[in-house]
Design an enzyme around this catalytic site. Sequence first.
Site, PDB file in Angstrom:
ATOM      1  CG  HIS A  77     -20.323  44.864 -63.093  1.00 11.96           C
ATOM      2  ND1 HIS A  77     -19.480  44.522 -62.072  1.00 11.96           N
ATOM      3  CD2 HIS A  77     -20.055  44.004 -64.106  1.00 11.96           C
ATOM      4  CE1 HIS A  77     -18.722  43.516 -62.462  1.00 11.96           C
ATOM      5  NE2 HIS A  77     -19.057  43.174 -63.693  1.00 11.96           N
ATOM      6  CG  ASP A  81     -22.561  40.742 -70.997  1.00  8.28           C
ATOM      7  OD1 ASP A  81     -21.708  40.193 -71.700  1.00  8.28           O
ATOM      8  OD2 ASP A  81     -22.765  40.440 -69.808  1.00  8.28           O
TER       9      ASP A  81
HETATM   10  N1  CMC Z   1     -31.912  47.052 -64.647  1.00  5.72           N
HETATM   11  C1  CMC Z   1     -32.738  47.606 -63.721  1.00  5.72           C
HETATM   12  N2  CMC Z   1     -32.455  47.703 -62.417  1.00  5.72           N
HETATM   13  C2  CMC Z   1     -31.275  47.199 -62.017  1.00  5.72           C
HETATM   14  C3  CMC Z   1     -30.371  46.616 -62.914  1.00  5.72           C
HETATM   15  C4  CMC Z   1     -30.718  46.559 -64.281  1.00  5.72           C
HETATM   16  N3  CMC Z   1     -29.910  45.999 -65.179  1.00  5.72           N
HETATM   17  N4  CMC Z   1     -29.284  46.188 -62.231  1.00  5.72           N
HETATM   18  C5  CMC Z   1     -29.503  46.497 -60.955  1.00  5.72           C
HETATM   19  N5  CMC Z   1     -30.711  47.113 -60.824  1.00  5.72           N
HETATM   20  C6  CMC Z   1     -31.304  47.672 -59.591  1.00  5.72           C
HETATM   21  C7  CMC Z   1     -31.930  46.580 -58.739  1.00  5.72           C
HETATM   22  O1  CMC Z   1     -33.290  46.382 -59.065  1.00  5.72           O
HETATM   23  C8  CMC Z   1     -31.727  47.137 -57.351  1.00  5.72           C
HETATM   24  O2  CMC Z   1     -32.684  48.149 -57.153  1.00  5.72           O
HETATM   25  P1  CMC Z   1     -33.362  48.382 -55.687  1.00  5.72           P
HETATM   26  O3  CMC Z   1     -32.226  48.876 -54.840  1.00  5.72           O
HETATM   27  O4  CMC Z   1     -34.441  49.360 -55.912  1.00  5.72           O
HETATM   28  O5  CMC Z   1     -33.870  47.030 -55.241  1.00  5.72           O
HETATM   29  C9  CMC Z   1     -30.366  47.844 -57.445  1.00  5.72           C
HETATM   30  O6  CMC Z   1     -30.235  48.220 -58.820  1.00  5.72           O
HETATM   31  C10 CMC Z   1     -29.195  46.964 -57.032  1.00  5.72           C
HETATM   32  O7  CMC Z   1     -29.272  45.757 -57.808  1.00  5.72           O
HETATM   33  P2  CMC Z   1     -28.751  44.341 -57.332  1.00  5.72           P
HETATM   34  O8  CMC Z   1     -29.434  43.291 -58.102  1.00  5.72           O
HETATM   35  O9  CMC Z   1     -28.821  44.286 -55.831  1.00  5.72           O
HETATM   36  O10 CMC Z   1     -27.213  44.459 -57.745  1.00  5.72           O
HETATM   37  P3  CMC Z   1     -26.215  43.258 -57.878  1.00  5.72           P
HETATM   38  O11 CMC Z   1     -24.868  43.818 -57.657  1.00  5.72           O
HETATM   39  O12 CMC Z   1     -26.635  42.114 -57.013  1.00  5.72           O
HETATM   40  O13 CMC Z   1     -26.416  42.782 -59.399  1.00  5.72           O
HETATM   41  C11 CMC Z   1     -26.157  42.479 -61.711  1.00  5.72           C
HETATM   42  C12 CMC Z   1     -25.502  42.989 -60.411  1.00  5.72           C
HETATM   43  C13 CMC Z   1     -25.130  42.516 -62.827  1.00  5.72           C
HETATM   44  C14 CMC Z   1     -26.619  41.041 -61.518  1.00  5.72           C
HETATM   45  C15 CMC Z   1     -27.360  43.395 -62.059  1.00  5.72           C
HETATM   46  O14 CMC Z   1     -26.923  44.729 -62.254  1.00  5.72           O
HETATM   47  C16 CMC Z   1     -28.144  42.908 -63.268  1.00  5.72           C
HETATM   48  O15 CMC Z   1     -29.016  42.059 -63.113  1.00  5.72           O
HETATM   49  N6  CMC Z   1     -27.831  43.435 -64.511  1.00  5.72           N
HETATM   50  C17 CMC Z   1     -28.469  42.945 -65.694  1.00  5.72           C
HETATM   51  C18 CMC Z   1     -27.804  41.636 -66.151  1.00  5.72           C
HETATM   52  C19 CMC Z   1     -26.459  41.880 -66.766  1.00  5.72           C
HETATM   53  O16 CMC Z   1     -26.274  42.768 -67.592  1.00  5.72           O
HETATM   54  N7  CMC Z   1     -25.476  41.046 -66.375  1.00  5.72           N
HETATM   55  C20 CMC Z   1     -24.120  41.123 -66.897  1.00  5.72           C
HETATM   56  C21 CMC Z   1     -23.145  41.582 -65.859  1.00  5.72           C
HETATM   57  S1  CMC Z   1     -21.559  42.104 -66.530  1.00  5.72           S
HETATM   58  C22 CMC Z   1     -20.841  40.731 -67.259  1.00  5.72           C
HETATM   59  C23 CMC Z   1     -20.761  39.537 -66.399  1.00  5.72           C
HETATM   60  O17 CMC Z   1     -20.389  39.590 -65.231  1.00  5.72           O
HETATM   61  O18 CMC Z   1     -21.042  38.455 -66.912  1.00  5.72           O
END
Ligand code: CMC
Length: 429
Positions: free
Chosen positions: A306, A363
């Site tokens: 998140h 989720d």
């Molecule tokens: N699985 C694997 N790696 C992950 C995940 C995940 N679900 N989430 C983040 N990472 C890793 C990402 O690859 C990155 O690694 P590195 O530093 O090596 O490049 C690091 O963690 C930081 O990730 P980010 O994408 O920069 O983080 P963000 O804050 O931009 O993204 C997020 C937040 C929710 C989009 C992301 O965690 C994600 O894609 N999660 C899976 C989708 C999901 O479950 N979404 C629902 C969110 S909660 C309800 C809502 O808001 O709707």
Amino acid sequence: MSTHAKLIVDDKEYLLPIVVGSEGEKAIDITQLRNQTGFITLDSGYMNTGSTKSAITFLDGEQGILRYRGIPIEHLAEHSTFVETSYLLIYGELPNKQQLQHFSQLLSNHSMIHEDMRHFFDGYPASAHPMAILSSMVNTLSTYYPESVNVFENIEVQSTRLLSKLRTIAAFSYKKSIGKPIMYPLNHLTYCANFLHMMYAIPSEPYEVDQDMVKALNMLLILHADHEQNCSTSTVRLCGSSLPNLYTTISAGICALWGPLHGGANQEVIEMLQKLKDSDMSPKEYLGKVKDKKSNNNIRLMGFGHRVYKNYDPRAKILKKMTGVILSKKGIDDPLLDIAMEMEEVALSDSYFIERKLYPNVDFYSGILYKAMGIPINMFTVMFAIGRLPGWISHWREMMEDPDRKIGRPRQIYTGPTERPYVPMDKRK
Ligand code: CMC
């Protein structure tokens, strides 16, 4: 604490005011930055940008705290109903008995949609995703209520009308997708019971609403009801800032919610768990693929991580417990729950997830509960939208009442070509 932050650019000093929220959150006010210095700030993904002050929801991602209007999410999930929580979000206080009755009555009064709108459902292909239908139908409401262009008038009616009709549109789109007759709302039923009736009753048989499912649905919708400046709420604020009507504004929010990185993740989680089950792949093996960044497969553990929570999402904690309770009460043995729990255990003890502070989010378990309620997978994000609607409406109203409201219009740093001449076709390479 200092009242100003000091910024030094080219040996010149600038003082920027510090703003502190009621929970001690700190911000540097850069409203005058460009005027004073010629600089803008650059913040991809708005990781550090506060777009507004807001009195609706407090969230501390480090400690896993979520409160609506000051009231912890755990208390609301246990004691409140979705209608009462919607009132709390929109009006800022819990309603007294009369206020709640009045609000519920308004919701009942607006539960039908214009009869002509029913025919629109026939125009969509059977394969249409219900989120596309939902966003289109919500925008379509503006054609039936042309007075809604006066965005500062009839705010009460517009808000309650939309809250009530969204659930009707959602249920009708489900009935259309399975080729069964639509069921009109029954206004003596509570908000959630009415929705379940419209979803599952058929005209040829009596239908009794399951009170355990009503309770579970209330809780699910409460947990989704607001989450401060998330992607869809920020979309609602940005779209709403140019002053289109409420229906169009919320339709934009629904579109933003649909994406797999936001509300669409609940559908993706179940599809991921189902894929593991069908292919007999162990959670450990799957996590190996998630962690393998070299192969560039871009696989994420859906329902994990998140932007704001760097701790267990308090909503996921409540959902995990409730899912176990409902499944055992109903005697449902869903292997996907076992896979999800194993996946969580393996991930939370894996250094990849520990270092990045990735925990289950809202989720991760919600889909298993929706599935137990008989909600089809492609309706999961629609359920999220029904839940999030009072939050979107509260933010829209807060923005409309803000005397400092301005159209949302970020800037950019241009990185394209500098000025160059137009080249006629016969001179181009
Ligand atoms: N699985 C694997 N790696 C992950 C995940 C995940 N679900 N989430 C983040 N990472 C890793 C990402 O690859 C990155 O690694 P590195 O530093 O090596 O490049 C690091 O963690 C930081 O990730 P980010 O994408 O920069 O983080 P963000 O804050 O931009 O993204 C997020 C937040 C929710 C989009 C992301 O965690 C994600 O894609 N999660 C899976 C989708 C999901 O479950 N979404 C629902 C969110 S909660 C309800 C809502 O808001 O709707």
